[in-house]
Design a protein around this motif. Sequence first.
Motif, PDB file in Angstrom:
ATOM      1  N   UNK A  84       0.820  -1.195   0.000  1.00  0.00           N
ATOM      2  CA  UNK A  84       0.000   0.000   0.000  1.00  0.00           C
ATOM      3  C   UNK A  84       0.858   1.251   0.000  1.00  0.00           C
ATOM      4  N   UNK A  85       0.312   2.319  -0.529  1.00  0.00           N
ATOM      5  CA  UNK A  85       1.006   3.605  -0.576  1.00  0.00           C
ATOM      6  C   UNK A  85       0.105   4.659   0.052  1.00  0.00           C
ATOM      7  N   UNK A  86       0.616   5.327   1.087  1.00  0.00           N
ATOM      8  CA  UNK A  86      -0.212   6.336   1.732  1.00  0.00           C
ATOM      9  C   UNK A  86       0.436   6.884   2.988  1.00  0.00           C
ATOM     10  N   UNK A  87      -0.327   7.645   3.743  1.00  0.00           N
ATOM     11  CA  UNK A  87       0.164   8.263   4.970  1.00  0.00           C
ATOM     12  C   UNK A  87      -0.083   7.356   6.166  1.00  0.00           C
ATOM     13  N   UNK A  88       0.485   7.739   7.298  1.00  0.00           N
ATOM     14  CA  UNK A  88       0.252   7.057   8.574  1.00  0.00           C
ATOM     15  C   UNK A  88      -0.301   8.101   9.546  1.00  0.00           C
ATOM     16  N   UNK A  89      -1.388   7.760  10.206  1.00  0.00           N
ATOM     17  CA  UNK A  89      -2.078   8.718  11.066  1.00  0.00           C
ATOM     18  C   UNK A  89      -1.628   8.655  12.520  1.00  0.00           C
ATOM     19  N   UNK A  90      -0.977   7.580  12.901  1.00  0.00           N
ATOM     20  CA  UNK A  90      -0.553   7.388  14.285  1.00  0.00           C
ATOM     21  C   UNK A  90       0.964   7.574  14.400  1.00  0.00           C
ATOM     22  N   UNK A  91       1.463   7.497  15.619  1.00  0.00           N
ATOM     23  CA  UNK A  91       2.915   7.508  15.805  1.00  0.00           C
ATOM     24  C   UNK A  91       3.518   6.259  15.159  1.00  0.00           C
ATOM     25  N   UNK A  92       4.737   6.390  14.639  1.00  0.00           N
ATOM     26  CA  UNK A  92       5.438   5.273  14.008  1.00  0.00           C
ATOM     27  C   UNK A  92       6.507   4.766  14.958  1.00  0.00           C
ATOM     28  N   UNK A  93       6.472   3.474  15.217  1.00  0.00           N
ATOM     29  CA  UNK A  93       7.432   2.843  16.112  1.00  0.00           C
ATOM     30  C   UNK A  93       8.640   2.371  15.287  1.00  0.00           C
ATOM     31  N   UNK A  94       9.822   2.937  15.524  1.00  0.00           N
ATOM     32  CA  UNK A  94      10.995   2.534  14.748  1.00  0.00           C
ATOM     33  C   UNK A  94      11.570   1.184  15.173  1.00  0.00           C
ATOM     34  N   UNK A  95      11.025   0.609  16.250  1.00  0.00           N
ATOM     35  CA  UNK A  95      11.522  -0.671  16.766  1.00  0.00           C
ATOM     36  C   UNK A  95      10.712  -1.861  16.275  1.00  0.00           C
ATOM     37  N   UNK A  96       9.412  -1.663  16.071  1.00  0.00           N
ATOM     38  CA  UNK A  96       8.564  -2.743  15.592  1.00  0.00           C
ATOM     39  C   UNK A  96       7.311  -2.176  14.932  1.00  0.00           C
ATOM     40  N   UNK A  97       6.798  -2.902  13.940  1.00  0.00           N
ATOM     41  CA  UNK A  97       5.630  -2.426  13.187  1.00  0.00           C
ATOM     42  C   UNK A  97       4.343  -2.938  13.818  1.00  0.00           C
ATOM     43  N   UNK A  98       4.081  -2.439  14.997  1.00  0.00           N
ATOM     44  CA  UNK A  98       2.855  -2.785  15.707  1.00  0.00           C
ATOM     45  C   UNK A  98       2.247  -1.495  16.242  1.00  0.00           C
ATOM     46  N   UNK A  99       0.944  -1.327  16.027  1.00  0.00           N
ATOM     47  CA  UNK A  99       0.246  -0.177  16.585  1.00  0.00           C
ATOM     48  C   UNK A  99       0.019   0.958  15.623  1.00  0.00           C
ATOM     49  N   UNK A 100       0.842   1.071  14.573  1.00  0.00           N
ATOM     50  CA  UNK A 100       0.668   2.159  13.610  1.00  0.00           C
ATOM     51  C   UNK A 100      -0.531   1.867  12.711  1.00  0.00           C
ATOM     52  N   UNK A 101      -1.185   2.944  12.273  1.00  0.00           N
ATOM     53  CA  UNK A 101      -2.364   2.773  11.425  1.00  0.00           C
ATOM     54  C   UNK A 101      -2.512   3.988  10.516  1.00  0.00           C
ATOM     55  N   UNK A 102      -3.165   3.774   9.390  1.00  0.00           N
ATOM     56  CA  UNK A 102      -3.381   4.852   8.451  1.00  0.00           C
ATOM     57  C   UNK A 102      -3.587   4.321   7.047  1.00  0.00           C
ATOM     58  N   UNK A 103      -3.812   5.219   6.077  1.00  0.00           N
ATOM     59  CA  UNK A 103      -4.099   4.814   4.698  1.00  0.00           C
ATOM     60  C   UNK A 103      -3.081   3.856   4.078  1.00  0.00           C
ATOM     61  N   UNK A 104      -1.796   3.994   4.413  1.00  0.00           N
ATOM     62  CA  UNK A 104      -0.792   3.096   3.822  1.00  0.00           C
ATOM     63  C   UNK A 104      -1.108   1.642   4.169  1.00  0.00           C
ATOM     64  N   UNK A 105      -1.409   1.376   5.434  1.00  0.00           N
ATOM     65  CA  UNK A 105      -1.744   0.004   5.850  1.00  0.00           C
ATOM     66  C   UNK A 105      -3.117  -0.416   5.349  1.00  0.00           C
ATOM     67  N   UNK A 106      -4.053   0.532   5.290  1.00  0.00           N
ATOM     68  CA  UNK A 106      -5.376   0.187   4.758  1.00  0.00           C
ATOM     69  C   UNK A 106      -5.256  -0.266   3.309  1.00  0.00           C
ATOM     70  N   UNK A 107      -4.414   0.425   2.556  1.00  0.00           N
ATOM     71  CA  UNK A 107      -4.210   0.038   1.164  1.00  0.00           C
ATOM     72  C   UNK A 107      -3.512  -1.319   1.052  1.00  0.00           C
ATOM     73  N   UNK A 108      -2.536  -1.565   1.921  1.00  0.00           N
ATOM     74  CA  UNK A 108      -1.842  -2.862   1.900  1.00  0.00           C
ATOM     75  C   UNK A 108      -2.816  -3.992   2.205  1.00  0.00           C
ATOM     76  N   UNK A 109      -3.724  -3.756   3.157  1.00  0.00           N
ATOM     77  CA  UNK A 109      -4.740  -4.765   3.479  1.00  0.00           C
ATOM     78  C   UNK A 109      -5.688  -4.966   2.305  1.00  0.00           C
ATOM     79  N   UNK A 110      -6.015  -3.883   1.626  1.00  0.00           N
ATOM     80  CA  UNK A 110      -6.860  -3.974   0.434  1.00  0.00           C
ATOM     81  C   UNK A 110      -6.180  -4.813  -0.645  1.00  0.00           C
ATOM     82  N   UNK A 111      -4.860  -4.663  -0.769  1.00  0.00           N
ATOM     83  CA  UNK A 111      -4.116  -5.458  -1.748  1.00  0.00           C
ATOM     84  C   UNK A 111      -4.141  -6.942  -1.395  1.00  0.00           C
ATOM     85  N   UNK A 112      -4.020  -7.250  -0.103  1.00  0.00           N
ATOM     86  CA  UNK A 112      -4.130  -8.654   0.338  1.00  0.00           C
ATOM     87  C   UNK A 112      -5.504  -9.212  -0.007  1.00  0.00           C
TER      88      UNK A 112
END
Length: 229
Positions: A84-112
């Motif tokens: 997915x390609x897009x923005x992230x609406x929450x804080x981004x964790x540089x240690x692990x990809x858990x908890x972040x959310x936003x259009x980029x992940x929504x698009x990636x889920x749409x691709x799945x």
Amino acid sequence: MTYIAIIGDIISSKKIEQRPEVQKKLQRILEEINTYYASVITSPFTITTGDEFQALLLPNSIVFKIIDTISMQFQPYQIRFGIGLGSILTDINPQQSIGADGPAYWQARSAINYIHDKNDYGINHLAVSLDDSNMTEYINAVLSACEFIKSKWTTSQYEILEGLLKEGIYEEKFSHKNMAQLLGLSPSSFNKRLKSSGLKIYLRNKKLASDLLLKAFEKKKGEVKNDQS
């Protein structure tokens, strides 16, 4: 800011015997990827459930190289990837990809979900989803052609791409002589194997898909800039 989100989903994971060992194998692969490609990774590849993992990347030209590296190293098990390609609406964790959310992940889920709905008889394991529906269609058509080519490879043909990736190569121009030596083949045997694989067409199309994805990013960046002005 616009990011590339990747969601990976192990195919038929519940049918895999010795799942804990397979999950450990995936964890090792992702740790190596996070280290080797740290310069383009904003939030590292992280297993979110036993069957899925995700990451957040800066827009880059090697996203498909990264995905193929994971796929090659995880054989014989298979993974479907949504990009997915897009923005992230929450804080981004540089240690692990858990908890972040936003259009980029929504698009990636749409691709799945797209792959689930349209996997071309089980052949297609890779798709993108963008705001631009036309660009999404173009890129997915190119990726589907690549997936079809790959689905026809024998084990020995897979070894060519695996060898290229080990050498850091992900383009159609490379030394046939060096790769033949690496694989322990005569030049004629290597060329015969290469020709029948369609690998150069595969890599050419992956380059095209990467270029189109970056073009979509530049367009989106321009739209965001205009909205802010």
